[in-house]
Design a protein around this motif. Structure first.
Motif, PDB file in Angstrom:
ATOM      1  N   PHE A 175      -5.596  -7.361  54.213  1.00 54.01           N
ATOM      2  CA  PHE A 175      -5.687  -8.815  54.102  1.00 54.01           C
ATOM      3  C   PHE A 175      -6.994  -9.292  54.682  1.00 54.01           C
ATOM      4  O   PHE A 175      -7.531  -8.690  55.604  1.00 54.01           O
ATOM      5  CB  PHE A 175      -4.537  -9.492  54.863  1.00 54.01           C
ATOM      6  CG  PHE A 175      -3.200  -9.252  54.234  1.00 54.01           C
ATOM      7  CD1 PHE A 175      -2.882  -9.811  53.007  1.00 54.01           C
ATOM      8  CD2 PHE A 175      -2.247  -8.462  54.868  1.00 54.01           C
ATOM      9  CE1 PHE A 175      -1.640  -9.599  52.429  1.00 54.01           C
ATOM     10  CE2 PHE A 175      -1.012  -8.248  54.298  1.00 54.01           C
ATOM     11  CZ  PHE A 175      -0.704  -8.809  53.079  1.00 54.01           C
TER      12      PHE A 175
ATOM     13  N   VAL B  45      -3.488  -3.233  56.527  1.00 58.16           N
ATOM     14  CA  VAL B  45      -2.096  -3.191  56.991  1.00 58.16           C
ATOM     15  C   VAL B  45      -1.444  -1.875  56.560  1.00 58.16           C
ATOM     16  O   VAL B  45      -0.802  -1.202  57.349  1.00 58.16           O
ATOM     17  CB  VAL B  45      -1.319  -4.406  56.460  1.00 58.16           C
ATOM     18  CG1 VAL B  45       0.138  -4.337  56.885  1.00 58.16           C
ATOM     19  CG2 VAL B  45      -1.959  -5.693  56.957  1.00 58.16           C
TER      20      VAL B  45
ATOM     21  N   GLY C 171       4.669  -6.434  63.123  1.00 59.63           N
ATOM     22  CA  GLY C 171       3.287  -6.473  62.666  1.00 59.63           C
ATOM     23  C   GLY C 171       2.791  -5.168  62.116  1.00 59.63           C
ATOM     24  O   GLY C 171       1.627  -5.042  61.731  1.00 59.63           O
ATOM     25  N   SER C 172       3.680  -4.188  62.007  1.00 61.62           N
ATOM     26  CA  SER C 172       3.225  -2.893  61.506  1.00 61.62           C
ATOM     27  C   SER C 172       3.110  -2.866  59.979  1.00 61.62           C
ATOM     28  O   SER C 172       2.610  -1.892  59.427  1.00 61.62           O
ATOM     29  CB  SER C 172       4.190  -1.801  61.984  1.00 61.62           C
ATOM     30  OG  SER C 172       5.498  -2.094  61.536  1.00 61.62           O
ATOM     31  N   GLY C 173       3.611  -3.909  59.309  1.00 61.72           N
ATOM     32  CA  GLY C 173       3.435  -3.968  57.855  1.00 61.72           C
ATOM     33  C   GLY C 173       4.704  -3.703  57.067  1.00 61.72           C
ATOM     34  O   GLY C 173       4.645  -3.456  55.860  1.00 61.72           O
ATOM     35  N   LYS C 174       5.857  -3.777  57.711  1.00 64.76           N
ATOM     36  CA  LYS C 174       7.122  -3.473  57.025  1.00 64.76           C
ATOM     37  C   LYS C 174       7.383  -4.477  55.896  1.00 64.76           C
ATOM     38  O   LYS C 174       7.714  -4.094  54.772  1.00 64.76           O
ATOM     39  CB  LYS C 174       8.285  -3.499  58.038  1.00 64.76           C
ATOM     40  CG  LYS C 174       8.094  -2.567  59.233  1.00 64.76           C
ATOM     41  CD  LYS C 174       9.293  -2.553  60.136  1.00 64.76           C
ATOM     42  CE  LYS C 174       9.561  -3.860  60.859  1.00 64.76           C
ATOM     43  NZ  LYS C 174       8.518  -4.282  61.800  1.00 64.76           N
ATOM     44  N   THR C 175       7.263  -5.773  56.242  1.00 64.59           N
ATOM     45  CA  THR C 175       7.506  -6.801  55.223  1.00 64.59           C
ATOM     46  C   THR C 175       6.510  -6.664  54.077  1.00 64.59           C
ATOM     47  O   THR C 175       6.858  -6.758  52.900  1.00 64.59           O
ATOM     48  CB  THR C 175       7.420  -8.193  55.866  1.00 64.59           C
ATOM     49  OG1 THR C 175       8.438  -8.301  56.849  1.00 64.59           O
ATOM     50  CG2 THR C 175       7.598  -9.289  54.836  1.00 64.59           C
ATOM     51  N   THR C 176       5.253  -6.406  54.445  1.00 60.53           N
ATOM     52  CA  THR C 176       4.221  -6.240  53.420  1.00 60.53           C
ATOM     53  C   THR C 176       4.593  -5.107  52.469  1.00 60.53           C
ATOM     54  O   THR C 176       4.494  -5.243  51.241  1.00 60.53           O
ATOM     55  CB  THR C 176       2.869  -5.945  54.095  1.00 60.53           C
ATOM     56  OG1 THR C 176       2.597  -6.979  55.025  1.00 60.53           O
ATOM     57  CG2 THR C 176       1.760  -5.847  53.076  1.00 60.53           C
TER      58      THR C 176
ATOM     59  N   ARG D  75       5.799 -16.601  53.391  1.00 62.18           N
ATOM     60  CA  ARG D  75       5.399 -16.569  54.796  1.00 62.18           C
ATOM     61  C   ARG D  75       5.274 -17.973  55.371  1.00 62.18           C
ATOM     62  O   ARG D  75       5.350 -18.162  56.572  1.00 62.18           O
ATOM     63  CB  ARG D  75       4.065 -15.833  54.958  1.00 62.18           C
ATOM     64  CG  ARG D  75       4.263 -14.345  54.898  1.00 62.18           C
ATOM     65  CD  ARG D  75       2.969 -13.598  55.146  1.00 62.18           C
ATOM     66  NE  ARG D  75       3.134 -12.202  54.766  1.00 62.18           N
ATOM     67  CZ  ARG D  75       3.587 -11.264  55.601  1.00 62.18           C
ATOM     68  NH1 ARG D  75       3.885 -11.581  56.833  1.00 62.18           N
ATOM     69  NH2 ARG D  75       3.724 -10.033  55.191  1.00 62.18           N
TER      70      ARG D  75
HETATM   71  N1  LIG Z   1      -1.014 -12.969  53.482  1.00 68.95           N
HETATM   72  C1  LIG Z   1      -1.496 -12.465  54.613  1.00 68.95           C
HETATM   73  N2  LIG Z   1      -2.727 -12.762  55.022  1.00 68.95           N
HETATM   74  C2  LIG Z   1      -3.239 -12.276  56.154  1.00 68.95           C
HETATM   75  N3  LIG Z   1      -2.577 -11.428  56.959  1.00 68.95           N
HETATM   76  C3  LIG Z   1      -1.321 -11.093  56.609  1.00 68.95           C
HETATM   77  C4  LIG Z   1      -0.721 -11.576  55.429  1.00 68.95           C
HETATM   78  N4  LIG Z   1       0.519 -11.050  55.349  1.00 68.95           N
HETATM   79  C5  LIG Z   1       0.679 -10.271  56.437  1.00 68.95           C
HETATM   80  N5  LIG Z   1      -0.415 -10.275  57.185  1.00 68.95           N
HETATM   81  C6  LIG Z   1      -0.614  -9.512  58.393  1.00 68.95           C
HETATM   82  O1  LIG Z   1      -0.233  -8.187  58.143  1.00 68.95           O
HETATM   83  C7  LIG Z   1       0.395  -7.638  59.273  1.00 68.95           C
HETATM   84  C8  LIG Z   1       1.734  -7.049  58.876  1.00 68.95           C
HETATM   85  O2  LIG Z   1       2.629  -8.094  58.598  1.00 68.95           O
HETATM   86  P1  LIG Z   1       4.151  -7.825  58.235  1.00 68.95           P
HETATM   87  O3  LIG Z   1       4.202  -6.985  57.028  1.00 68.95           O
HETATM   88  O4  LIG Z   1       4.837  -9.147  58.140  1.00 68.95           O
HETATM   89  O5  LIG Z   1       4.674  -7.052  59.501  1.00 68.95           O
HETATM   90  P2  LIG Z   1       6.148  -6.701  59.939  1.00 68.95           P
HETATM   91  O6  LIG Z   1       7.070  -7.177  58.853  1.00 68.95           O
HETATM   92  O7  LIG Z   1       6.161  -5.233  60.123  1.00 68.95           O
HETATM   93  O8  LIG Z   1       6.378  -7.403  61.228  1.00 68.95           O
HETATM   94  C9  LIG Z   1       0.496  -8.728  60.314  1.00 68.95           C
HETATM   95  O9  LIG Z   1      -0.515  -8.543  61.253  1.00 68.95           O
HETATM   96  C10 LIG Z   1       0.288  -9.966  59.528  1.00 68.95           C
HETATM   97  O10 LIG Z   1      -0.339 -10.947  60.324  1.00 68.95           O
END
Ligand SMILES: Nc1ncnc2c1ncn2[C@@H]1O[C@H](COP(=O)(O)OP(=O)(O)O)[C@@H](O)[C@H]1O
Ligand SMILES: [Mg+2]
Lengths: 223, 406
Positions: free
Chosen positions: A15, A24, A45-50, B404
């Motif tokens: 990102f 990520v 913040g490890s990227g699970k949701t991503t 988000r």
């Molecule tokens: N659209 C985005 N733009 C910028 N940074 C993002 C975006 N989506 C996620 N991130 C960043 O990517 C990292 C992983 O996010 P996320 O997948 O939500 O983590 P988790 O679900 O493991 O807590 C975080 O540091 C978050 O801030």
């Protein structure tokens, strides 16, 4: 030999961030077969949701590719089979606040193309299966957190997806309800013959999956 | 019913809430805008129609005049009556006269008419006396003029015409004609009521020294709206006369009313436009508030155009319901218009504004279906656009980012 229902190969995602690019996911590959359960653990913040969003087609990877098995379509890009190939369960339930439990579930079937009658009977059946046969006409505001998550699970299953992607489904629930929901999720998903990818930071729940991974530093490794 | 329509209805009218704030306020806003637009248009139509009616009552559907008085009006009338496009023809003469009763006097537009003419328009406005009594010794007065002279039915008045001076003996003042008021008419049209005096044409000719002549002929036509064409055909054999259809009498004035009406449409439409802007901004914030829901809908397989439909339909629905409410409000406001005007006059003073400025003693109305269609069309277009803009924006977002956002 069970069918391959989800496949990710060399997936990477970064990102734009104020301090430059934030990588990520570096290189994630994963294969999931029908009927099995997989857990992914990782710190916040490890990227699970991503990763789940990429697997479910809500976002596109920068590198690599994802395929899911959509009924009648075969292995396709998840974007093209939204609502049918995979079903999502979110931490915050994400129900439509103006719709009743029954309508929330049948809405998913309607969006996927079912007509009103069949959509409603499929929704009734699933809500009974998750133990909410007597909460059909309740609005989400009138349901407890556990009940909301049951509705969300029913909604994720109504279109008979081959994979359920569950993003911290117990994150907003107290411990006992969390256990109930985990039991239900694992039970119902297996009953329906779908695969489950469970994202959680609870070691205990992660242990209950057939295969376990840890996401750290942008790569997926067996736990 | 497609799913997004069902969801749109639920979002606009959430179950369990009798008066959902957004829908109620927006519909009211649009309704008031539409109502004020239509009230103004309908009253403007009323003014226009009223003026047209008065013009036709005073001058018929077509008036025939020459550069000098008609020498043989009776032969012209007889000829015209034979034409099958003509329903009635009567000769008339008119001129200013000075009226006096005791210490009160006034200037009148005196007209010489055929007292036997059963279709004489003034007959329907008699408020006192009897029009049929009109003969060479009597006069019919407008209500305002009667008030100025302080006379009632049965009272005497004196009438001077400019022609009298010709007949008066040198050094002697001319003798006025003595007339008895036999009827008083009130048309509601101030210009007529304050000035009109009707006497038989025969008497008029005497007082104005006209001999057998008349000033013109008034025609009533089978098809009044066709008057310009008929006037053209009738005029063929009479190059010395002007055949003026009613549409051309006071043409500039009627045009001015029409122009005023168009201007007022745009001015009043601004209200609806403002209401649409607030719908747009409210829908925008709804779209932002529902970012996660939109993401969920996408994850469930909702297409871009279905999302556009979900929010666009809400603008359209508000427009449709607001327009309907506006129609109802228009009718109610116009039904009670005299009471409303009365209260406004009571608060801001000066009772007779309408009568004095606009020539009518009552607010005239004329419902025109095309005004309603145009208002509905423009309102639906603006409210739908107001809903579509945020809808398109919502549909263009990436679902992962939408989810988000809080
Ligand atoms: N659209 C985005 N733009 C910028 N940074 C993002 C975006 N989506 C996620 N991130 C960043 O990517 C990292 C992983 O996010 P996320 O997948 O939500 O983590 P988790 O679900 O493991 O807590 C975080 O540091 C978050 O801030
Ligand atoms: Mg997360």
């Amino acid at each position: 030999m069970p069918d391959l229902v989800l496949q990710a190969r060399g997936v990477a995602k970064a990102f734009a961030a104020p301090s430059g690019r934030l990588a990520v996911l570096a290189d994630v590959s994963l294969e999931v077969f029908s009927g099995e359960s997989v857990s992914i653990r990782g710190s916040s913040g490890s990227g699970k949701t991503t990763l789940l969003q990429l697997l479910g087609g809500l976002d596109e990877p920068d590198v690599g590719e994802v395929r899911v098995l959509a009924p009648g379509l075969g292995l396709v890009r998840p974007r093209t089979s939204l609502g049918r190939g995979v079903g999502f369960v979110f931490q915050n339930y994400q129900l439509m606040p103006e719709l009743t439990a029954l309508e929330n579930v049948s809405l998913a079937a309607r969006i996927a193309g079912a007509s009103a009658g069949p959509a409603e009977s499929a929704a009734r059946e699933l809500l009974a299966q998750v133990g909410l046969a007597n909460r059909l006409e309740h609005l989400p505001a009138r349901l407890s957190g556990g009940e909301c998550q049951r509705v969300a699970i029913a909604r994720a299953l109504v279109n008979r997806p081959s994979v359920i992607l569950a993003d911290e489904p117990t994150g907003n629930l107290d411990e006992r309800t969390g256990v109930e929901i985990m039991d239900l999720l694992l039970g119902v998903v297996a009953e329906r013959g779908a695969a489950l990818i469970l994202v959680t930071h609870s070691r205990e729940f992660a242990e209950r999956a057939g295969r376990r991974f840890v996401l750290s530093g942008g790569v997926l490794s067996p736990a | 019913m497609p799913w997004f329509l069902h969801l749109a209805l639920r979002q606009l009218f959430p179950p369990g809430k009798r008066f959902p704030a957004f829908a109620t306020v927006s519909i009211l806003g649009v309704g008031l805008g539409v109502a004020s637009l239509l009230v103004v248009q309908t009253v403007m139509n009323g003014f226009g129609e009223e003026h047209r009616l008065r013009i036709r009552e005073s001058f018929g559907d077509c008036v025939i005049v020459g550069s000098s008085p008609l020498a043989r009006p009776d032969t012209l009338v007889a000829e015209l009556r034979k034409n099958k496009e003509v329903e009635a023809a009567t000769a008339y003469a008119e001129g200013p006269g000075l009226l006096r009763q005791g210490d009160f006097s006034g200037v009148a537009a005196v007209r010489g008419i055929d007292p036997a003419d059963a279709r004489q328009p003034a007959r329907q406005y008699v408020m006192a006396g009897n029009f049929d009594d009109l003969d060479d010794g009597r006069v019919v007065l407008g209500a305002g003029l009667a008030r100025i002279l302080r006379v009632n039915v049965g009272d005497h008045i004196e009438l001077w015409s400019p022609a009298m001076t010709e007949r008066a003996e040198k050094g002697k003042a001319p003798l006025p004609a003595d007339l008895v008021v036999c009827a008083i008419v009130r048309t509601g049209f101030t210009e007529v009521d304050d000035r009109a005096a009707l006497i038989p044409l025969r008497r008029f000719r005497e007082i104005w020294n006209l001999g057998p002549r008349a000033h013109g002929v008034i025609l009533r036509l089978k098809n009044p709206s066709d008057a310009p064409a008929v006037a053209g055909r009738l005029g063929v054999g009479h190059p010395d006369l002007r055949f003026v259809p009613w549409q051309d009498i006071k043409k500039n004035f009627l045009e001015a009313i029409r122009f005023e009406k168009t201007m007022l449409f745009f001015l009043m439409f601004i209200i609806t436009l403002v209401a649409s802007f607030s719908i747009g901004s409210t829908l925008f914030s709804a779209v932002i508030r529902r970012s996660r829901e939109i993401g969920v809908l996408v994850s469930l397989g909702s297409g871009r155009w279905q999302l556009v439909g979900l929010f666009g339909v809400q603008g359209l629905l508000i427009g449709a319901l607001g327009t309907t409410l506006g129609f109802l409000l228009t009718w109610v406001m116009l039904f009670f218009r005299e009471n409303i005007l009365g209260s406004i006059n009571a608060v801001f003073g000066d009772g007779d504004m309408v009568a004095n400025v606009y020539q009518f003693s009552k607010v005239p109305l004329h419902y025109d279906i095309s005004d309603f269609i145009i208002a509905a069309f423009f309102t639906l277009v603006t409210t739908t656009v107001a809903g579509l803009v945020p809808a398109l924006w919502a549909a263009g977002r990436k679902p992962s980012e939408a989810m988000r956002d809080a």
